[in-house]
Design a protein around this motif. Structure first.
Motif: not given
Length: 219
Positions: A200-218
């Motif tokens: 569960i924690v691993y999945v949440l961590t990966q989701i957080g990385k995806v969101i952070e990456r998209r915010l940086r790209q925006s």
């Protein structure tokens, strides 16, 4: 080593049901804590002394006392004081939500203060009201900066959710304890529960990385 993981196989569906129970109260707690945390953060940066004092006192109390104590007070003391038989689920949501709000408020406050003061001064010079300024200018920039800290808080909340087993809530940990007690083999059941939490924690961590990456790209 006296280990036999085959014996917990019949209990695996029972333990897995705890995932939904855990995520249900954790997700509600996160939303509750996040909304309350925003309000507390805004109170902390306001120019009104009373609101600032209340928000600071709230944070001091909930950060300065153990989460399990807060959980026990809500679950056992509320019925004593109000004669209302509060459920384990509601107790968990209130305890975790109220506790998380204290930490989230400090994270958001730091993020708001990190935004360049020129943004606020420019908005005020243009006559932008306080509420639209916070909603459309300051908070969006602050959230980009504090997203990693927020995700870390949510992950920590997910791991600490195991504490609700102490009040009998049938989460992952409680179900693993029941399975272990029934088989007299606690190590296997608890290790399986640990694996579930890790996933569960691993999945949440990966989701957080995806969101952070998209915010940086925006940007």
């Amino acid at each position: 080593m006296n280990l036999d993981f085959a014996q917990i196989v019949p209990y695996i569906p029972f333990i897995l049901e705890g995932i939904w129970a855990t995520l249900k109260f954790v997700s509600v707690s996160i939303v509750f804590g996040f909304i309350l945390g925003i309000l507390l953060a805004l109170c902390k940066i306001t120019k009104k002394p009373l609101l600032k004092w209340v928000a600071d006192a709230y944070t001091s109390i909930f950060r300065g006392t153990p989460l399990i104590l807060q959980l026990m007070i809500i679950y056992f003391a509320v019925p004593q004081l109000t004669e209302y038989d509060i459920s384990a689920f509601l107790s968990a949501v209130l305890a975790f939500g109220l506790n998380s709000a204290a930490y989230v408020s400090e994270i958001i406050r730091g993020g708001i203060l990190a935004v360049d003061k020129g943004q606020t001064e420019a908005a005020e010079a243009l006559g932008v009201p306080y509420k639209p300024m916070m909603q459309n200018i300051i908070l969006p920039q602050a959230f980009k900066n504090i997203l990693p800290a927020l995700m870390n808080e949510f992950i920590t909340l997910t791991k600490e959710s195991a504490l609700v087993s102490t009040i009998g809530y049938l989460d992952i940990m409680r179900r693993a304890q029941i399975a272990g007690a029934g088989l007299f083999r606690n190590f296997e059941a608890l290790l399986f529960a640990g694996l579930i939490y890790w996933v569960i924690v691993y999945v949440l961590t990966q989701i957080g990385k995806v969101i952070e990456r998209r915010l940086r790209q925006s940007d």
